[in-house]
Write a protein that holds these residues in place. Sequence first.
Motif, PDB file in Angstrom:
ATOM      1  N   THR A  61       0.814  -1.216   0.000  1.00 24.63           N
ATOM      2  CA  THR A  61       0.000   0.000   0.000  1.00 24.63           C
ATOM      3  C   THR A  61       0.851   1.271   0.000  1.00 24.63           C
ATOM      4  O   THR A  61       0.321   2.369  -0.168  1.00 24.63           O
ATOM      5  CB  THR A  61      -0.933   0.028   1.223  1.00 24.63           C
ATOM      6  N   LYS A  62       2.164   1.114   0.183  1.00 25.86           N
ATOM      7  CA  LYS A  62       3.073   2.263   0.205  1.00 25.86           C
ATOM      8  C   LYS A  62       3.819   2.426  -1.122  1.00 25.86           C
ATOM      9  O   LYS A  62       4.717   3.250  -1.229  1.00 25.86           O
ATOM     10  CB  LYS A  62       4.092   2.099   1.333  1.00 25.86           C
ATOM     11  N   ILE A  63       3.451   1.610  -2.117  1.00 25.14           N
ATOM     12  CA  ILE A  63       4.186   1.581  -3.384  1.00 25.14           C
ATOM     13  C   ILE A  63       3.364   2.208  -4.504  1.00 25.14           C
ATOM     14  O   ILE A  63       2.235   1.788  -4.777  1.00 25.14           O
ATOM     15  CB  ILE A  63       4.553   0.124  -3.754  1.00 25.14           C
ATOM     16  N   PRO A  89       2.204   8.169   7.873  1.00 20.18           N
ATOM     17  CA  PRO A  89       1.931   9.507   8.425  1.00 20.18           C
ATOM     18  C   PRO A  89       2.948  10.556   7.985  1.00 20.18           C
ATOM     19  O   PRO A  89       4.096  10.544   8.413  1.00 20.18           O
ATOM     20  CB  PRO A  89       1.966   9.277   9.939  1.00 20.18           C
ATOM     21  N   ILE A  90       2.504  11.464   7.152  1.00 24.26           N
ATOM     22  CA  ILE A  90       3.396  12.478   6.596  1.00 24.26           C
ATOM     23  C   ILE A  90       3.930  13.415   7.677  1.00 24.26           C
ATOM     24  O   ILE A  90       5.054  13.910   7.589  1.00 24.26           O
ATOM     25  CB  ILE A  90       2.691  13.265   5.476  1.00 24.26           C
ATOM     26  N   LYS A  91       3.150  13.657   8.719  1.00 23.79           N
ATOM     27  CA  LYS A  91       3.599  14.570   9.771  1.00 23.79           C
ATOM     28  C   LYS A  91       4.757  13.983  10.574  1.00 23.79           C
ATOM     29  O   LYS A  91       5.509  14.726  11.207  1.00 23.79           O
ATOM     30  CB  LYS A  91       2.434  14.927  10.694  1.00 23.79           C
ATOM     31  N   VAL A  92       4.904  12.670  10.544  1.00 25.24           N
ATOM     32  CA  VAL A  92       6.029  12.016  11.224  1.00 25.24           C
ATOM     33  C   VAL A  92       7.210  11.863  10.273  1.00 25.24           C
ATOM     34  O   VAL A  92       8.333  12.282  10.568  1.00 25.24           O
ATOM     35  CB  VAL A  92       5.618  10.631  11.774  1.00 25.24           C
ATOM     36  N   HIS A 123      -1.432   6.087   8.200  1.00 27.05           N
ATOM     37  CA  HIS A 123      -1.652   4.667   7.940  1.00 27.05           C
ATOM     38  C   HIS A 123      -3.131   4.456   7.603  1.00 27.05           C
ATOM     39  O   HIS A 123      -4.016   5.036   8.232  1.00 27.05           O
ATOM     40  CB  HIS A 123      -1.280   3.834   9.170  1.00 27.05           C
ATOM     41  N   ASP A 124      -3.382   3.638   6.606  1.00 24.89           N
ATOM     42  CA  ASP A 124      -4.733   3.312   6.131  1.00 24.89           C
ATOM     43  C   ASP A 124      -5.359   4.402   5.262  1.00 24.89           C
ATOM     44  O   ASP A 124      -6.547   4.335   4.964  1.00 24.89           O
ATOM     45  CB  ASP A 124      -5.682   2.971   7.291  1.00 24.89           C
ATOM     46  N   THR A 125      -4.564   5.386   4.830  1.00 28.25           N
ATOM     47  CA  THR A 125      -5.077   6.317   3.818  1.00 28.25           C
ATOM     48  C   THR A 125      -5.286   5.582   2.499  1.00 28.25           C
ATOM     49  O   THR A 125      -6.231   5.860   1.759  1.00 28.25           O
ATOM     50  CB  THR A 125      -4.103   7.497   3.621  1.00 28.25           C
ATOM     51  N   LEU A 126      -4.390   4.633   2.199  1.00 35.13           N
ATOM     52  CA  LEU A 126      -4.513   3.789   1.004  1.00 35.13           C
ATOM     53  C   LEU A 126      -4.683   4.643  -0.257  1.00 35.13           C
ATOM     54  O   LEU A 126      -5.599   4.441  -1.053  1.00 35.13           O
ATOM     55  CB  LEU A 126      -5.698   2.820   1.150  1.00 35.13           C
ATOM     56  N   GLY A 127      -3.756   5.588  -0.444  1.00 39.13           N
ATOM     57  CA  GLY A 127      -3.931   6.578  -1.494  1.00 39.13           C
ATOM     58  C   GLY A 127      -3.075   6.411  -2.729  1.00 39.13           C
ATOM     59  O   GLY A 127      -2.934   7.357  -3.510  1.00 39.13           O
ATOM     60  N   ALA A 128      -2.509   5.235  -2.958  1.00 41.63           N
ATOM     61  CA  ALA A 128      -1.584   5.057  -4.079  1.00 41.63           C
ATOM     62  C   ALA A 128      -2.207   5.421  -5.423  1.00 41.63           C
ATOM     63  O   ALA A 128      -1.551   6.016  -6.286  1.00 41.63           O
ATOM     64  CB  ALA A 128      -1.067   3.621  -4.113  1.00 41.63           C
TER      65      ALA A 128
END
Length: 308
Positions: free
Chosen positions: A166-168, A260-263, A286-291
């Motif tokens: 989900t991060k790719i 988390p972009i803020k981290v 986490h769990d935005t699932l925005g790829a």
Amino acid sequence: MKILCINARKGMGDQIIFLPYIHAISQKFKTPVSLLAKDNSRAKDLLDEDRHVNEVISLKKEMDGIGGIFKLTSELKKRAFDKIFIFNSSLRYNLIARLAGIKSIYQYPFSFGKKDNMVISAKIFSEDITNKVVSTEPNLIINDKENNIDKNFKHVVFGISASGKTKIWNINNYIKLGQEISKKIKCKFYIAAGPNDIELINKFKNSDIGKNSISFEKLSIKEILPIIKNCDCYIGNDTGFAHISVALKIKSLVIFMDTPIKVYGRYAPAIMSTVEPEGEHESTVHDTLGADAVSFDEVLNKSIEILN
């Protein structure tokens, strides 16, 4: 004086992000420190040439759990540490420090929860110890190596992999991105991925821009570091190679889709640019699932801007 720092987080990225605080403690007490870290953080490779760290102690799996308390205590006791700095609020590590006979124990307060921003927590903790402002920007220290990079090209690290699917960003996007960038700028691409990513690597290498690419899958971390240091920029997923690039002071464009972009995206604003899924603004977690919602045009435009 013998000092131990504990950073038990997984992955290269988390190890890199904590470097400013490890360095701050070393500088405060004017001595290199030992670091207890998990093998998958690759701390031994990353910090091999770091003058602030004289030893990385491997936090092995058998040191977990109740039985692991005694194994880890034995490992620490024989080193006779004077001080320990624990970058979490675990009672287990506090007990181990006491059993190992370490007199001065510094640790996160229980008010620092797992949901807190780990960068802010580490910054507060280290500033309380050092009584000075500690920058959040990491500095990965490696010795200068001979540089044979062809100056007729721009050299771009493509971070095509990540710790979870989900991060790719889709590999076809990276192929298209390489094609579009190459129409404007003469580039060589360095594929930042490992042996487990061979399908992605081969797809990129077999594309029409593959002839201008080099893959990292057969190289060690120690071999990869000087290559990244001499590149012009990093473009890719939020992965360990992104944070290595930032810590080596090369401009980086990091695509956040499910972390988390803020981290992970705001600790080095002078070096790191970011892209989020459309509709997100400082809100990717986490769990935005925005790829599938990442704008190709935004990535392309920001890539060209960095390369120029």
